[in-house]
Design a protein around this motif. Structure first.
Motif, PDB file in Angstrom:
ATOM      1  N   GLU A 241       0.324  -1.558   0.097  1.00  0.00           N
ATOM      2  CA  GLU A 241       0.056   0.169  -0.100  1.00  0.00           C
ATOM      3  C   GLU A 241       0.877   1.167   0.234  1.00  0.00           C
ATOM      4  N   GLN A 242       1.971   1.350   0.212  1.00  0.00           N
ATOM      5  CA  GLN A 242       2.885   2.190   1.026  1.00  0.00           C
ATOM      6  C   GLN A 242       3.596   2.371  -0.514  1.00  0.00           C
ATOM      7  N   GLN A 243       4.147   1.116  -1.292  1.00  0.00           N
ATOM      8  CA  GLN A 243       4.930   1.146  -2.405  1.00  0.00           C
ATOM      9  C   GLN A 243       3.268   1.937  -3.800  1.00  0.00           C
ATOM     10  N   ARG A 244       2.271   1.740  -3.522  1.00  0.00           N
ATOM     11  CA  ARG A 244       1.120   1.988  -4.094  1.00  0.00           C
ATOM     12  C   ARG A 244       1.020   3.598  -4.450  1.00  0.00           C
ATOM     13  N   LYS A 245       0.973   3.722  -2.610  1.00  0.00           N
ATOM     14  CA  LYS A 245       1.364   5.505  -2.513  1.00  0.00           C
ATOM     15  C   LYS A 245       2.510   6.828  -3.241  1.00  0.00           C
ATOM     16  N   ASP A 246       3.529   5.907  -2.970  1.00  0.00           N
ATOM     17  CA  ASP A 246       4.622   6.117  -3.427  1.00  0.00           C
ATOM     18  C   ASP A 246       4.522   6.827  -5.083  1.00  0.00           C
TER      19      ASP A 246
END
Length: 350
Positions: A241-246
């Motif tokens: 999910e953090q990768q998606r935001k980044d």
């Protein structure tokens, strides 16, 4: 106007043989192209004879052709290629290549010449008359010991490959089944109040094969997840999910469990490199000597060492029979197969 057909020979006998063949070609109306080479035949097959094939298959055949066929036989006139030429070529390659590679090379050349024959470039396919020799034995698959497994699991903690390694080692799923695994086939909660209760599990329904199907019909199976897998996948989902935001607008959403930094599918080489990097710190492990598929072999070995019947192991790994499980290392939708998860929890703890 057709150009005259010419042949050269070192003796009268050879000249008569070639003349007889020319006359026979003329009588049967086979317009053999005497200047057409093996390299041209291979190039034509690679360009037009592989339509609809998987890109990985095309890459494999292209590499084999350009590495092993064209450098040795490419200059030969196709009409002069003999059974002896092909046999000698295969025999020379058998001294360094595996039997499977030899079979693939023979297939490439055979299909190239067959296509040339259909296109009236040659009147017969001598490659089809040749038998593929036995090549060098490949490296047999290995299995890590329990101590090595513990070392690997410690080494991958905090690595982006952590969840992949844990799920592969503790469920025995094939690497080609994990790469296309999507989140809608992952249930991290289960249904504990159902009758009977359904544990957290993954549904192995697809593979990276062109058809999208698993290796066999009986490879479609739900696998209960050991507690360690559930924890690893929860952390992995949060990290994704953090990768998606980044990634922002650059994220490509394919709903894949194991994906690149921008959400795209991983290929076998991606996984192999990342796996070897992740296990490099494990005690007693030389990463260059191991591949991701050997986590599956290790799963079989660990279950066998802890007295799980081979018939049950065969179900877990999706083999059509226990004979395959024993020699090499059902479409059963319900109930979820729990033996692997329960045993792995006993082996590694929760």
């Amino acid at each position: 106007m057709n150009r005259p057909r010419r042949r050269s020979a070192k003796s009268k006998t050879e000249a008569r043989t070639k003349l007889k063949k020319l006359l026979n070609d003329h009588e049967t109306s086979v317009a053999v192209d005497t200047e057409y080479t093996v390299e041209e035949a291979v190039a034509n097959w690679l360009a037009y004879g592989l339509a609809g094939k998987d890109p990985e298959t095309v890459d494999l055949y292209t590499t084999l052709s350009h590495t092993h066929i064209v450098p040795v036989l490419g200059h030969r006139k196709l009409c002069e290629l003999s059974v002896d030429d092909v046999d000698e070529w295969l025999a020379s390659k058998a001294r360094s290549l595996s039997t499977r590679t030899l079979q693939s090379m023979h297939s490439c050349l055979n299909r190239s010449v067959q296509r040339a024959m259909v296109r009236c470039k040659i009147d017969r396919n001598v490659v089809a008359l040749c038998t593929v020799p036995t090549g060098q034995p490949g490296r047999p698959s290995k299995a890590i010991t329990l101590a090595q497994a513990e070392a690997v699991l410690r080494a991958v903690e905090g690595d982006s490959m952590h969840a992949y390694v844990v799920v592969s080692l503790l469920t025995g799923a094939r690497t080609e089944e994990l790469r296309p695994l999507t989140w809608d086939h992952v249930d991290l909660d289960g249904r504990p109040h159902a009758d009977p209760p359904v544990p957290p599990h993954i549904s192995v329904w697809h593979s990276v094969r062109r058809s999208g199907d698993t290796k066999t019909r009986k490879s479609r199976r739900p696998l209960a997840l050991p507690h360690r897998c559930v924890s690893a996948l929860r952390r992995h989902r949060s990290a994704q999910e953090q990768q998606r935001k980044d990634a922002g607008a650059g994220w490509q959403d394919h709903n894949l469990v194991f994906a690149s930094d921008v959400g795209t599918a991983l290929d076998a080489a991606n996984v192999r490199r990342a796996f070897r990097r992740a296990i490099a710190k494990a005690d007693g492990i030389n990463p260059a000597e191991w591949t991701p598929r050997e986590l599956r072999h290790s799963f079989v070995s660990l279950l066998s060492d802890h007295d799980v019947p081979v018939e049950e192991i065969a179900k877990l790994v999706g083999h059509s029979s226990s004979e395959t499980t024993e020699r090499v290392y059902r479409k059963q939708i319900r109930p979820v197969i729990q033996t692997g998860a329960l045993t792995m929890d006993r082996i590694f703890g929760t």
